[in-house]
Write a protein that holds these residues in place. Structure first.
Motif, PDB file in Angstrom:
ATOM      1  N   THR A  28       0.873  -1.174   0.000  1.00 47.66           N
ATOM      2  CA  THR A  28       0.000   0.000   0.000  1.00 47.66           C
ATOM      3  C   THR A  28       0.906   1.219   0.000  1.00 47.66           C
ATOM      4  O   THR A  28       1.671   1.419   0.932  1.00 47.66           O
TER       5      THR A  28
ATOM      6  N   VAL B 136      -7.081   0.481  -0.346  1.00 52.53           N
ATOM      7  CA  VAL B 136      -7.260  -0.830   0.276  1.00 52.53           C
ATOM      8  C   VAL B 136      -8.758  -1.095   0.332  1.00 52.53           C
ATOM      9  O   VAL B 136      -9.559  -0.205   0.053  1.00 52.53           O
ATOM     10  N   HIS B 137      -9.140  -2.290   0.695  1.00 55.30           N
ATOM     11  CA  HIS B 137     -10.555  -2.591   0.903  1.00 55.30           C
ATOM     12  C   HIS B 137     -10.827  -2.651   2.394  1.00 55.30           C
ATOM     13  O   HIS B 137     -10.106  -3.329   3.133  1.00 55.30           O
TER      14      HIS B 137
ATOM     15  N   ALA C 206     -13.618  -0.153  -1.410  1.00 50.13           N
ATOM     16  CA  ALA C 206     -12.376   0.577  -1.634  1.00 50.13           C
ATOM     17  C   ALA C 206     -12.337   1.837  -0.774  1.00 50.13           C
ATOM     18  O   ALA C 206     -13.310   2.587  -0.705  1.00 50.13           O
TER      19      ALA C 206
ATOM     20  N   THR D  62      -5.386  -5.694   1.830  1.00 42.72           N
ATOM     21  CA  THR D  62      -4.385  -4.938   1.083  1.00 42.72           C
ATOM     22  C   THR D  62      -4.011  -5.740  -0.160  1.00 42.72           C
ATOM     23  O   THR D  62      -4.445  -6.872  -0.339  1.00 42.72           O
ATOM     24  N   ILE D  63      -3.178  -5.158  -0.997  1.00 44.00           N
ATOM     25  CA  ILE D  63      -2.737  -5.850  -2.208  1.00 44.00           C
ATOM     26  C   ILE D  63      -2.101  -7.196  -1.867  1.00 44.00           C
ATOM     27  O   ILE D  63      -2.255  -8.165  -2.612  1.00 44.00           O
TER      28      ILE D  63
ATOM     29  N   LEU E 172      -4.702 -10.164  -1.720  1.00 41.85           N
ATOM     30  CA  LEU E 172      -5.511 -10.612  -2.860  1.00 41.85           C
ATOM     31  C   LEU E 172      -5.126 -12.002  -3.348  1.00 41.85           C
ATOM     32  O   LEU E 172      -5.983 -12.796  -3.697  1.00 41.85           O
TER      33      LEU E 172
ATOM     34  N   MET F 224      -6.539  -2.651  -6.595  1.00 37.22           N
ATOM     35  CA  MET F 224      -7.556  -2.657  -5.541  1.00 37.22           C
ATOM     36  C   MET F 224      -8.808  -1.901  -5.984  1.00 37.22           C
ATOM     37  O   MET F 224      -9.934  -2.334  -5.726  1.00 37.22           O
TER      38      MET F 224
END
Length: 154
Positions: free
Chosen positions: A36, A50-51, A56, A74-75, A78, A108
């Motif tokens: 992030t 981020v989710h 989002a 976060t990435i 995933l 994201m």
């Protein structure tokens, strides 16, 4: 300092934070999840997306303490079982990146876009939805192609 707890990428985490600590600072500095990125500190570039609870959020202007009890992805969260998320794979396949700085936030935002709007996205919709994410390296052509391919595979 107040203590907060949340789930980040499926793992329960906790920590003490000052009231002014941003969510992106908590994620990067306290948890060591550096995918992030901080690009602008003004919520304009989207590198920090981020989710939070499935939606989002730009983490550079969100207070960590306000997200006590939240479920954050976060990435890094995933991919699963060593396999890239379909959107990550599409960005790789379609070279939807150059320097890569904006890529985590783009991915994201794109995943959120598909979750909200469905798998069938046209170019205008993708470009409109990504207006809050800035890439300083490309003309967005490959990013749009990557989002379309990723959406179809999600």
């Amino acid at each position: 300092m107040p203590a907060i707890s949340m789930k980040v990428n499926g793992q329960a985490v906790c920590g003490e934070v000052e009231g002014r600590t941003l969510l992106v600072e908590f994620i990067r500095d306290k948890l060591g999840l550096t995918g992030t990125h901080v690009g602008c500190d003004t919520s304009q570039c989207g590198a920090c997306v981020v989710h939070v609870n499935g939606k989002a959020v730009k983490a550079c202007t969100a207070l960590a303490i306000a997200h006590d009890g939240a479920d954050v992805t976060t990435i890094e969260g995933l991919a699963s079982n060593g396999k890239l998320h379909p959107m990550q794979e599409a960005f790789r396949e379609h070279h939807g990146l150059q320097c890569g700085f904006c890529t985590p936030g783009m991915i994201m935002a794109a995943v959120d876009m598909v979750n909200r709007l469905g798998k069938t996205l046209d170019e205008d919709t993708i470009r409109h939805e990504l207006e809050g994410n800035i890439c300083r390296c490309t003309g967005y052509h490959n990013i749009v192609a990557a989002v379309r391919a990723g959406a179809a595979n999600m």
